[in-house]
Scaffold this motif. Structure first.
Motif, short mmCIF file in Angstrom:
data_model
loop_
_atom_site.label_atom_id
_atom_site.label_comp_id
_atom_site.label_asym_id
_atom_site.label_seq_id
_atom_site.Cartn_x
_atom_site.Cartn_y
_atom_site.Cartn_z
N HIS A 72 0.83 -1.21 0.00
CA HIS A 72 0.00 0.00 0.00
C HIS A 72 0.86 1.25 0.00
CE1 HIS A 72 -3.89 -1.84 1.89
NE2 HIS A 72 -3.98 -1.76 0.59
N LEU B 93 -8.08 3.17 -4.46
CA LEU B 93 -7.18 2.12 -3.99
C LEU B 93 -5.77 2.53 -4.36
CD1 LEU B 93 -9.16 -0.98 -5.36
CD2 LEU B 93 -9.14 -0.11 -3.01
N PHE C 235 -17.83 -9.94 7.07
CA PHE C 235 -18.27 -9.46 8.38
C PHE C 235 -19.02 -8.13 8.23
CE2 PHE C 235 -17.84 -6.86 12.10
CZ PHE C 235 -18.39 -7.70 13.05
C1 HEM Z 1 -18.53 -1.53 4.48
C2 HEM Z 1 -17.44 -1.63 5.16
C3 HEM Z 1 -16.07 -1.78 4.59
C4 HEM Z 1 -15.55 -1.33 3.40
C5 HEM Z 1 -16.26 -0.55 2.31
C6 HEM Z 1 -14.16 -1.75 3.34
C7 HEM Z 1 -13.31 -1.50 2.29
C8 HEM Z 1 -11.97 -1.82 2.27
C9 HEM Z 1 -11.05 -1.46 1.22
C10 HEM Z 1 -11.40 -0.69 -0.04
C11 HEM Z 1 -9.85 -1.94 1.56
C12 HEM Z 1 -8.53 -1.75 0.78
C13 HEM Z 1 -8.24 -2.93 -0.08
C14 HEM Z 1 -7.09 -2.70 -1.04
O1 HEM Z 1 -6.20 -1.89 -0.81
O2 HEM Z 1 -7.10 -3.36 -2.07
C15 HEM Z 1 -9.98 -2.62 2.83
C16 HEM Z 1 -8.97 -3.25 3.49
C17 HEM Z 1 -9.11 -3.84 4.71
N1 HEM Z 1 -10.27 -3.97 5.44
FE1 HEM Z 1 -12.09 -3.32 4.93
N2 HEM Z 1 -13.87 -2.43 4.50
C18 HEM Z 1 -15.00 -2.48 5.27
C19 HEM Z 1 -15.13 -3.09 6.51
C20 HEM Z 1 -14.15 -3.79 7.15
C21 HEM Z 1 -14.31 -4.48 8.41
C22 HEM Z 1 -15.60 -4.59 9.22
C23 HEM Z 1 -13.12 -4.99 8.74
C24 HEM Z 1 -12.88 -5.81 9.97
C25 HEM Z 1 -11.81 -6.23 10.41
C26 HEM Z 1 -12.18 -4.64 7.68
C27 HEM Z 1 -10.85 -4.98 7.63
C28 HEM Z 1 -9.98 -4.63 6.61
C29 HEM Z 1 -8.57 -4.94 6.62
C30 HEM Z 1 -7.82 -5.67 7.70
C31 HEM Z 1 -8.02 -4.45 5.44
C32 HEM Z 1 -6.57 -4.54 5.01
C33 HEM Z 1 -6.36 -5.79 4.20
C34 HEM Z 1 -4.90 -5.95 3.77
O3 HEM Z 1 -4.21 -4.95 3.61
O4 HEM Z 1 -4.51 -7.10 3.57
N3 HEM Z 1 -12.84 -3.92 6.73
N4 HEM Z 1 -11.29 -2.54 3.24
#
Ligand code: HEM
Length: 420
Positions: free
Chosen positions: A27, A294, A370
């Motif tokens: 990232h 992103l 989740f």
């Molecule tokens: C509607 C709610 C949510 C949206 C729209 C969302 C959206 C996103 C997006 C766009 C990314 C970036 C992915 C990338 O860079 O390709 C991300 C990463 C992440 N999200 Fe969510 N998210 C949501 C809820 C959650 C929840 C509830 C958790 C609970 C733990 C969570 C945990 C993570 C984590 C840990 C990452 C990093 C993954 C990595 O870097 O390997 N997200 N999310």
């Protein structure tokens, strides 16, 4: 000050997020594991540290584990209904209920309970300690110039000991997690929460062991990545349903039919069957993508397939979600809220990169399933029990708060609410 390339071609986006992911794993966000351990959560980690942590955390997000963690969410959704009902008598309905504030308190309570087994009670007590801490946790520790400095010069910033997370927030989480882990180790207490799963992932005396700092950072991650994103989706969803009564009625019909088959309860099993409500959620996320874009860092020079273009090593690749989600060639009349765009057939007929709100590929959102359940359980409980419509204070058209990184309304989401 940094080389960037902005992509709009969906095939190329697919190459970068999925096929050639190995060259675009990072990232390029800032964290400082030594001086600011809470900042070293999955979202902020890069390289081998990211890969190892992602592999360790993936088993915590299987459907079995999510179902296990969701037990408390149904109770909190019931509290949400009760609190909203109590609010109605004291609210001037010409202005309406401050729905985004209520949604933030709902997801704070869900997150506190699911992440640490904490009973935060912010729905009943808006001044609770955790609400105060999480609100601070979403704000930045530094001004924009200092943050830009950290992003541009991460190694120097780490040498200077610059921290990313607000001190009070990081101290709070370090203390709560240490005390809870020590208590559970001592008493053998088991809870249905994420911390329990993280504790089970510990493998003492092996390289795979999770340290206390790592556990704290990953538990904090639920707050950093989960609660504000989900509450933003919930708020915009209610806003669009208030403006589109026919869609609200259709969603309510589905909810009532399915809940009737599940003893009148909005459970995990029930919301899994709510296909139309999921379409409503996905259409909301198309129009109000939570993150603006992103981002990936290029590890080695990369030749764009079938061209002479080279994306040079070190370049930041930006994928602007809104530009794609509002492209009229992909979504005709993009300003119109239309959940029919997300039927199974419509989705299959579109390019897989045409909807990116949870991203795609090995670095996509780990919490997406989740998040869907948390939103759908809250939403189905609300739509079943209340009708939402615009008040004189509802901002139409919606404008956004430009001072936040994540998408939020400029003047709040105020809606008229009637008990059904
Ligand atoms: C509607 C709610 C949510 C949206 C729209 C969302 C959206 C996103 C997006 C766009 C990314 C970036 C992915 C990338 O860079 O390709 C991300 C990463 C992440 N999200 Fe969510 N998210 C949501 C809820 C959650 C929840 C509830 C958790 C609970 C733990 C969570 C945990 C993570 C984590 C840990 C990452 C990093 C993954 C990595 O870097 O390997 N997200 N999310």
């Amino acid at each position: 000050m940094r080389k960037m390339v902005m992509l709009l071609d969906l095939d190329l986006i697919q190459d970068i997020l999925v096929k050639d992911f190995g060259n675009f794993t990072d990232h390029g966000y800032y964290c400082n594991e030594k001086d600011d351990p809470v900042s070293a959560h999955l979202l902020n980690l890069d390289g081998v540290r990211w890969k190892t942590m992602r592999a360790k955390l993936t088993p915590a997000f299987t459907s079995g584990k999510i179902k296990f963690m969701l037990t408390s969410v149904v109770d909190i959704a019931n509290q949400l209904v009760n609190v909203l009902e109590e609010t109605l008598s004291s609210t001037n309905m010409d202005d309406g209920v401050h729905c985004d504030d209520l949604m933030l308190r709902y997801t704070t309570d869900v997150t506190g309970s699911v992440a640490f087994g904490l009973n935060c009670n912010s729905l009943k007590n808006p001044e609770s300690k955790l609400t105060e801490i999480t609100k601070k946790g979403c704000s930045y520790r530094h001004s924009m110039p200092v943050m830009s400095f950290m992003l541009l010069f991460p190694k120097l910033s780490r040498k200077l000991g610059l921290k990313a997370v607000v001190e009070e927030v990081s101290q709070f989480f370090l203390r709560v997690v240490r005390e809870t882990v020590e208590f559970r180790d001592r008493t053998g207490e088991q809870r249905k929460d994420f911390l329990n799963i993280l504790m089970e992932l510990r493998k003492p005396n092996t390289v795979d062991n999770l340290t206390m700092d790592e556990i704290t950072a990953q538990a904090f991650l639920f707050f950093a990545a989960g609660y504000e994103t989900s509450s933003s989706v919930l708020s915009f969803c209610l806003y669009e349903l208030a403006l589109n009564q026919d869609i609200q009625d259709k969603a309510r019909r589905e909810i009532n039919e399915i809940i009737a088959q599940h003893d009148g309860k909005s459970t995990y099993e029930a919301v899994k069957e709510m296909k139309y409500l999921l379409q409503v959620m996905h259409e909301t996320m198309r129009m109000y993508s939570v993150g603006p874009f992103l981002s990936r860092k290029t590890a080695e020079d990369y030749i764009v397939s079938n061209t002479n273009y080279v994306i040079e090593k070190g370049t930041t690749v930006i994928i602007p979600m809104d530009a794609i989600h509002y492209d009229p060639d992909i979504y005709p009349n993009p300003d119109q809220f239309d959940p029919e765009r997300f039927t199974k057939t419509e989705v299959e007929n579109r390019h897989p990169m045409a909807w990116l709100d949870f991203s795609r590929g090995p670095r996509a959102c780990i919490g997406s399933r989740f998040a869907e359940f948390q939103v759908l359980i809250g939403l189905s409980s609300l739509i079943k029990n209340f009708r939402f419509s615009p008040s004189q204070k509802t901002q139409i058209p919606m404008k956004f708060n430009m001072y936040k990184l994540l998408r939020g309304p400029e003047k709040g989401v105020y809606l008229k609410v009637e008990k059904l």
